[in-house]
Design a protein around this motif. Sequence first.
Motif, short mmCIF file in Angstrom:
data_model
loop_
_atom_site.label_atom_id
_atom_site.label_comp_id
_atom_site.label_asym_id
_atom_site.label_seq_id
_atom_site.Cartn_x
_atom_site.Cartn_y
_atom_site.Cartn_z
N SER A 1 0.81 -1.22 0.00
CA SER A 1 0.00 0.00 0.00
C SER A 1 0.84 1.27 0.00
O SER A 1 0.31 2.36 -0.24
CB SER A 1 -0.93 0.01 1.21
OG SER A 1 -0.19 0.12 2.42
N GLY B 1 -7.86 -3.68 2.98
CA GLY B 1 -8.07 -3.65 1.53
C GLY B 1 -7.28 -4.69 0.76
O GLY B 1 -7.22 -4.64 -0.47
N TYR B 2 -6.68 -5.64 1.45
CA TYR B 2 -5.89 -6.69 0.82
C TYR B 2 -6.36 -8.06 1.26
O TYR B 2 -6.78 -8.25 2.41
CB TYR B 2 -4.40 -6.54 1.17
CG TYR B 2 -3.80 -5.32 0.53
CD1 TYR B 2 -3.13 -5.42 -0.69
CD2 TYR B 2 -3.93 -4.07 1.11
CE1 TYR B 2 -2.61 -4.30 -1.31
CE2 TYR B 2 -3.42 -2.94 0.49
CZ TYR B 2 -2.76 -3.06 -0.71
OH TYR B 2 -2.26 -1.95 -1.33
N THR C 1 -4.39 -6.97 -3.61
CA THR C 1 -5.54 -6.09 -3.41
C THR C 1 -6.82 -6.87 -3.66
O THR C 1 -6.87 -7.74 -4.52
CB THR C 1 -5.47 -4.86 -4.35
OG1 THR C 1 -5.41 -5.31 -5.70
CG2 THR C 1 -4.29 -3.97 -4.04
N THR C 2 -7.85 -6.55 -2.90
CA THR C 2 -9.09 -7.32 -3.00
C THR C 2 -9.71 -7.21 -4.38
O THR C 2 -10.33 -8.15 -4.84
CB THR C 2 -10.11 -6.87 -1.93
OG1 THR C 2 -10.29 -5.47 -2.01
CG2 THR C 2 -9.66 -7.26 -0.55
N ASP D 1 -8.09 -7.30 -7.15
CA ASP D 1 -7.31 -8.12 -8.08
C ASP D 1 -7.88 -9.52 -8.22
O ASP D 1 -7.54 -10.24 -9.14
CB ASP D 1 -5.85 -8.24 -7.63
CG ASP D 1 -5.06 -6.97 -7.87
OD1 ASP D 1 -5.55 -6.07 -8.59
OD2 ASP D 1 -3.95 -6.87 -7.33
#
Length: 104
Positions: free
Chosen positions: A45, A85-86, A100-101, A103
């Motif tokens: 991040s 967020g990952y 990353t979510t 992706d």
Amino acid sequence: MTETTDQTDAVKFSENSIGPWTTEWNRDSEETPVFAVVSAVAEASGADPLELPPLGRAIDPDALNELFTGRSESTVAEVTFQYAGYDVTVRGNGEVQARTTQDN
């Protein structure tokens, strides 16, 4: 792909331009799976680890460490959870991966 190493050589990062970001922790070092998770997400991040939300909001940090370091050999193959967020995957072989979510 780039690879960077922190000062203790206990946690190593590798990434490509789109992720995922991969970190490895060593069972024989003082670093823990929790340290590797926070380090991987901070690296991915671009945030300071102290600016990330508490890991305890996503998973019990003590339980995570115990799963992978509490025995001479972990019987847990992997644990996946969302944090800051990952999507984070911690593997019994010492690998931590942050993606990353969006992706997935």
